[in-house]
Design a protein around this motif. Sequence first.
Motif, mmCIF file in Angstrom:
data_model
loop_
_atom_site.group_PDB
_atom_site.id
_atom_site.type_symbol
_atom_site.label_atom_id
_atom_site.label_comp_id
_atom_site.label_asym_id
_atom_site.label_seq_id
_atom_site.Cartn_x
_atom_site.Cartn_y
_atom_site.Cartn_z
ATOM 1 N N GLY A 253 -15.485 11.708 17.888
ATOM 2 C CA GLY A 253 -14.196 11.145 18.259
ATOM 3 C C GLY A 253 -13.845 11.380 19.720
ATOM 4 O O GLY A 253 -13.156 10.571 20.349
ATOM 5 N N ILE A 254 -14.326 12.486 20.267
ATOM 6 C CA ILE A 254 -14.077 12.789 21.683
ATOM 7 C C ILE A 254 -14.604 11.673 22.572
ATOM 8 O O ILE A 254 -13.964 11.265 23.549
ATOM 9 N N PHE A 255 -15.769 11.146 22.231
ATOM 10 C CA PHE A 255 -16.400 10.147 23.091
ATOM 11 C C PHE A 255 -15.658 8.813 23.056
ATOM 12 O O PHE A 255 -15.679 8.066 24.034
ATOM 13 N N ARG A 256 -15.013 8.520 21.951
ATOM 14 C CA ARG A 256 -14.175 7.314 21.897
ATOM 15 C C ARG A 256 -13.076 7.397 22.951
ATOM 16 O O ARG A 256 -12.773 6.412 23.633
ATOM 17 N N GLU A 257 -12.493 8.591 23.081
ATOM 18 C CA GLU A 257 -11.449 8.782 24.082
ATOM 19 C C GLU A 257 -11.993 8.643 25.504
ATOM 20 O O GLU A 257 -11.252 8.317 26.429
ATOM 21 N N LEU A 258 -13.296 8.890 25.670
ATOM 22 C CA LEU A 258 -13.912 8.766 26.987
ATOM 23 C C LEU A 258 -14.398 7.347 27.280
ATOM 24 O O LEU A 258 -14.987 7.095 28.329
ATOM 25 N N GLY A 259 -14.142 6.435 26.335
ATOM 26 C CA GLY A 259 -14.528 5.048 26.545
ATOM 27 C C GLY A 259 -15.901 4.680 26.027
ATOM 28 O O GLY A 259 -16.421 3.603 26.348
ATOM 29 N N ILE A 260 -16.506 5.561 25.231
ATOM 30 C CA ILE A 260 -17.817 5.274 24.642
ATOM 31 C C ILE A 260 -17.620 4.715 23.245
ATOM 32 O O ILE A 260 -17.057 5.378 22.376
ATOM 33 N N ASP A 261 -18.078 3.490 23.023
ATOM 34 C CA ASP A 261 -17.965 2.842 21.721
ATOM 35 C C ASP A 261 -19.336 2.849 21.059
ATOM 36 O O ASP A 261 -20.256 2.149 21.498
ATOM 37 N N PHE A 262 -19.488 3.637 20.009
ATOM 38 C CA PHE A 262 -20.786 3.758 19.341
ATOM 39 C C PHE A 262 -21.202 2.480 18.621
ATOM 40 O O PHE A 262 -22.338 2.383 18.149
ATOM 41 N N ASN A 263 -20.302 1.526 18.527
ATOM 42 C CA ASN A 263 -20.649 0.255 17.887
ATOM 43 C C ASN A 263 -21.409 -0.674 18.823
ATOM 44 O O ASN A 263 -22.023 -1.641 18.369
ATOM 45 N N SER A 264 -21.368 -0.407 20.126
ATOM 46 C CA SER A 264 -21.965 -1.328 21.091
ATOM 47 C C SER A 264 -22.958 -0.644 22.013
ATOM 48 O O SER A 264 -23.213 -1.115 23.121
ATOM 49 N N ILE A 265 -23.533 0.454 21.554
ATOM 50 C CA ILE A 265 -24.421 1.228 22.404
ATOM 51 C C ILE A 265 -25.457 1.920 21.529
ATOM 52 O O ILE A 265 -25.205 2.179 20.344
ATOM 53 N N THR A 266 -26.635 2.194 22.084
ATOM 54 C CA THR A 266 -27.645 2.981 21.372
ATOM 55 C C THR A 266 -27.417 4.448 21.695
ATOM 56 O O THR A 266 -27.331 4.834 22.865
ATOM 57 N N THR A 267 -27.299 5.263 20.659
ATOM 58 C CA THR A 267 -27.025 6.684 20.839
ATOM 59 C C THR A 267 -28.250 7.493 20.444
ATOM 60 O O THR A 267 -28.872 7.235 19.406
ATOM 61 N N ILE A 268 -28.586 8.462 21.278
ATOM 62 C CA ILE A 268 -29.753 9.301 21.019
ATOM 63 C C ILE A 268 -29.313 10.762 21.019
ATOM 64 O O ILE A 268 -28.785 11.263 22.011
ATOM 65 N N PHE A 269 -29.496 11.428 19.899
ATOM 66 C CA PHE A 269 -29.164 12.843 19.761
ATOM 67 C C PHE A 269 -30.406 13.685 20.038
ATOM 68 O O PHE A 269 -31.478 13.427 19.484
ATOM 69 N N VAL A 270 -30.247 14.693 20.883
ATOM 70 C CA VAL A 270 -31.344 15.614 21.172
ATOM 71 C C VAL A 270 -30.815 17.038 21.044
ATOM 72 O O VAL A 270 -29.618 17.270 20.898
ATOM 73 N N GLY A 271 -31.724 18.007 21.100
ATOM 74 C CA GLY A 271 -31.314 19.411 21.058
ATOM 75 C C GLY A 271 -31.386 20.012 19.665
ATOM 76 O O GLY A 271 -31.336 19.295 18.649
ATOM 77 N N GLY A 272 -31.483 21.332 19.640
ATOM 78 C CA GLY A 272 -31.579 22.036 18.354
ATOM 79 C C GLY A 272 -30.370 21.841 17.476
ATOM 80 O O GLY A 272 -30.490 21.789 16.243
ATOM 81 N N GLY A 273 -29.178 21.726 18.068
ATOM 82 C CA GLY A 273 -27.971 21.507 17.282
ATOM 83 C C GLY A 273 -27.986 20.167 16.577
ATOM 84 O O GLY A 273 -27.531 20.047 15.429
ATOM 85 N N SER A 274 -28.494 19.148 17.249
ATOM 86 C CA SER A 274 -28.599 17.824 16.627
ATOM 87 C C SER A 274 -29.549 17.855 15.441
ATOM 88 O O SER A 274 -29.302 17.218 14.413
ATOM 89 N N MET A 275 -30.644 18.596 15.585
ATOM 90 C CA MET A 275 -31.585 18.724 14.482
ATOM 91 C C MET A 275 -30.948 19.459 13.308
ATOM 92 O O MET A 275 -31.093 19.059 12.146
ATOM 93 N N LEU A 276 -30.225 20.541 13.612
ATOM 94 C CA LEU A 276 -29.574 21.320 12.563
ATOM 95 C C LEU A 276 -28.569 20.480 11.792
ATOM 96 O O LEU A 276 -28.466 20.586 10.562
ATOM 97 N N LEU A 277 -27.851 19.608 12.491
ATOM 98 C CA LEU A 277 -26.768 18.832 11.886
ATOM 99 C C LEU A 277 -27.185 17.404 11.534
ATOM 100 O O LEU A 277 -26.326 16.566 11.260
ATOM 101 N N SER A 278 -28.465 17.130 11.522
ATOM 102 C CA SER A 278 -28.936 15.751 11.363
ATOM 103 C C SER A 278 -28.437 15.082 10.075
ATOM 104 O O SER A 278 -28.058 13.905 10.078
ATOM 105 N N LYS A 279 -28.393 15.828 8.974
ATOM 106 C CA LYS A 279 -27.942 15.231 7.711
ATOM 107 C C LYS A 279 -26.456 14.890 7.769
ATOM 108 O O LYS A 279 -26.026 13.852 7.251
#
Length: 315
Positions: A253-279
């Motif tokens: 939700g933070i990124f929506r406030e920054l003007g990032i719309d996940f509906n119109s962009i390709t998002t790539i998660f990296v890092g150990g935290g992303s792997m931990l929270l992947s599900k």
Amino acid sequence: MVISVDTGNKQIKTEHFVFQSGLNEMDIMPPKLDTKVLEYNGKFYTPSNRRIAYMKDKTFDERYYILTLMGVAMELEDKLNRGLYRPIPNRPVGVELLVGLPPADFSGLYEKFEGYFLRTESPISFRYGTRDYLVCYREVVSYIQAYAAAVMYSKDMKLRQLPKAFIIDIGGFTLDYLLLRYGEPDTEIFDSLEKGIIPLYNEIKNRVRKQLDILLEDSDIDLAINRTDCHLAAEIKDLIKNVVYEYVVNTLGIFRELGIDFNSITTIFVGGGSMLLSKVIQEVWIRYRGEYHIIHDPLANAKGYKKLYLADHAV
């Protein structure tokens, strides 16, 4: 010899190894342990599961210097065992050391961080396990974390063909992000927020302690997130999963406030935290229509540093 060491707040990563960002320091050789001992400058060091408290400036003391040296030692030993490196007595091995910093800290800290390792022209003498080493850092080069991880898999992700790709690196203490346009960083949209996995751990521990009067360790939380056969009681696991779900929802939700719309962009998660929270990321993402990927490689940044270095030094 090129060696990459990704100095995270939670873990240290090289091209082939991962260990906690924590150290035990001793004045005498410890008793025989399963883990190997690093002997340097009259002290003995072993990895510790108790990670170092968050440090924005990792040059504040010697600990990240030692942790990095431990990573270098592991890589040298691995290369030696695989026949890729043969030491010459009394002759230092020259190492090009590659390290990284969060996007928001890079421009302000990279010179200081490189100088932290290039403090002396004298060879570095140390012992790791049963072997003595002599190393000279011929060059230290810093790269941008998250960007390096994305570059490592840019061909698979077809980043240079994408008008916009948003990289989210959920690390130990920081959550780094940056926007790529056809594979190149947008110099206006990047930052590092103090909203990584360690703050999430702290929030979970506080909630569990207040509501259930139970003290948890980081490892307990990891098991509750990843394992169905976790030893914790159902009410503890449910509370942990609720907090984690809230974290992912609020973070995106933070990124929506920054003007990032996940509906119109390709998002790539990296890092150990992303792997931990992947599900959990997968569960939350049903509210968005944009494409997303999770890079399941904790060593991606370290590998990316080397890829960038070799590209810059290609003949």
